[in-house]
Scaffold this active site. Structure first.
Site, PDB file in Angstrom:
ATOM      1  N   ASP A   1      -1.350  -1.737   0.755  1.00  0.00           N
ATOM      2  CA  ASP A   1      -0.162  -2.454   1.230  1.00  0.00           C
ATOM      3  C   ASP A   1      -0.160  -2.565   2.755  1.00  0.00           C
ATOM      4  O   ASP A   1       0.206  -3.608   3.307  1.00  0.00           O
ATOM      5  CB  ASP A   1       1.112  -1.752   0.762  1.00  0.00           C
ATOM      6  CG  ASP A   1       1.391  -1.983  -0.716  1.00  0.00           C
ATOM      7  OD1 ASP A   1       0.950  -3.026  -1.246  1.00  0.00           O
ATOM      8  OD2 ASP A   1       2.052  -1.131  -1.340  1.00  0.00           O
TER       9      ASP A   1
ATOM     10  N   LYS B   1       3.634   4.232  -8.156  1.00  0.00           N
ATOM     11  CA  LYS B   1       2.829   4.395  -6.941  1.00  0.00           C
ATOM     12  C   LYS B   1       2.805   5.831  -6.426  1.00  0.00           C
ATOM     13  O   LYS B   1       1.788   6.289  -5.897  1.00  0.00           O
ATOM     14  CB  LYS B   1       3.332   3.462  -5.842  1.00  0.00           C
ATOM     15  CG  LYS B   1       3.062   1.991  -6.109  1.00  0.00           C
ATOM     16  CD  LYS B   1       3.476   1.146  -4.920  1.00  0.00           C
ATOM     17  CE  LYS B   1       3.191  -0.318  -5.131  1.00  0.00           C
ATOM     18  NZ  LYS B   1       3.515  -1.128  -3.933  1.00  0.00           N
TER      19      LYS B   1
END
Length: 301
Positions: free
Chosen positions: A122, A85
């Site tokens: 997220d 990420k």
């Protein structure tokens, strides 16, 4: 296309995927634990989409080469999970402002004309899950976030964006909590970020309206989270982004006190919505049928 009326999607038949299939996937190392193929596969089948979502095990050393090759293989984009990420931040052509503030991307969209765009969904997923699990509750009151990793950064950004005016961050490593405050603070001018000592996490709950565990404590196979709720007010909303087990000790303790408890599965489900829409051209719905499908073998479901 409308959703199928049954809980489970129809099973793909031979020839379901054509040579014109839209392709997406999830890249991780390892990736065998990911529930994203199960999740996206449900939506693909539900809507009869000619497409596939594949798990892709990629070593970090090979990530740049893989991201360069996938668009040429017909992929519309990918999700990223650990440990990619942050690494991928330097490999994309455009980064969404929220992802830049959070410091990580988990959703990539491939565009022939504009290269690779990076997003972090997220925070969106957490906010949507919190709104669904605790409807009508505002987040203006201070929040206490446990943890200071990538998930914590997304949660802090989401809470501040939703109007939270003060967020207290407690982490086992105080230096990481301080780094989160220093990194995100300038991006969230309407919210006061405070690093608090891990040993004072119970006391830091005083006056809070939201408590969020973003650590791995309480995850199946990990040590339990030791968190006292003695300072919890009657209106406290307790969220745990751990979803295996669904009913973590923290959530069970919250329910025993009559508090609203929000499990971590909703965040997983909702964060997938924007990516699916980008890649497959349809905005899917998070509902009970999807939840049952993805959580079928989770502890405590």
């Amino acid at each position: 296309m409308s959703a199928q009326p049954t809980d489970m999607p129809p099973a793909p038949h031979p020839g379901w995927i054509s040579g014109k299939a839209r392709l997406a996937g999830v890249i991780g190392h390892p990736v065998s634990h990911s529930r994203s193929p199960r999740l996206h596969g449900f939506w693909l089948a539900r809507h009869g989409i000619d497409g596939a979502y594949l798990p892709l095990a990629v070593d970090p050393a090979d990530l740049a080469a893989v991201l360069h090759a996938l668009p040429r293989m017909g992929f519309r984009g990918v999700n990223l999970t650990l440990p990619h990420k942050q690494l991928a931040m330097a490999m994309v052509d455009r980064i969404d402002p929220a992802a830049r503030a959070i410091g990580a991307v988990n959703t990539l969209v491939f565009d022939d004309a504009h290269g690779i765009a990076g997003y972090n969904t997220d925070g969106y997923g957490f906010g949507a899950a919190l709104a669904a699990g605790a409807p009508g509750r505002d987040v203006v009151a201070p929040a206490l976030v446990l943890g200071a990793g990538g998930a914590a950064r997304a949660v802090v950004h989401a809470l501040a964006t939703a109007g939270c005016t003060e967020i207290r961050i407690a982490n086992r490593s105080g230096a990481r909590a301080a780094a989160l405050v220093a990194d995100l603070g300038p991006h969230l001018p309407g919210c006061r970020l405070l690093a608090v000592d891990w040993q004072q996490r119970g006391q830091a709950l005083d006056g809070c309206g939201t408590l969020v565990n973003t650590t791995s404590l309480g995850l199946a196979g990990q040590p339990p989270l030791d968190m006292a709720l003695d300072m919890a007010g009657a209106g406290l909303v307790v969220s745990d982004i751990v979803y295996d087990p669904l009913d973590t000790p923290l959530l069970a303790m919250a329910r025993a006190r009559g508090l609203v408890a929000v499990d971590g599965l909703g965040m997983l489900l909702h964060q997938a919505v924007p990516g699916f829409e980008h890649w497959f051209g349809l905005r899917p719905v998070v509902d009970d049928a999807l939840r049952r499908h993805v959580a079928a073998d989770l502890i405590g479901d």
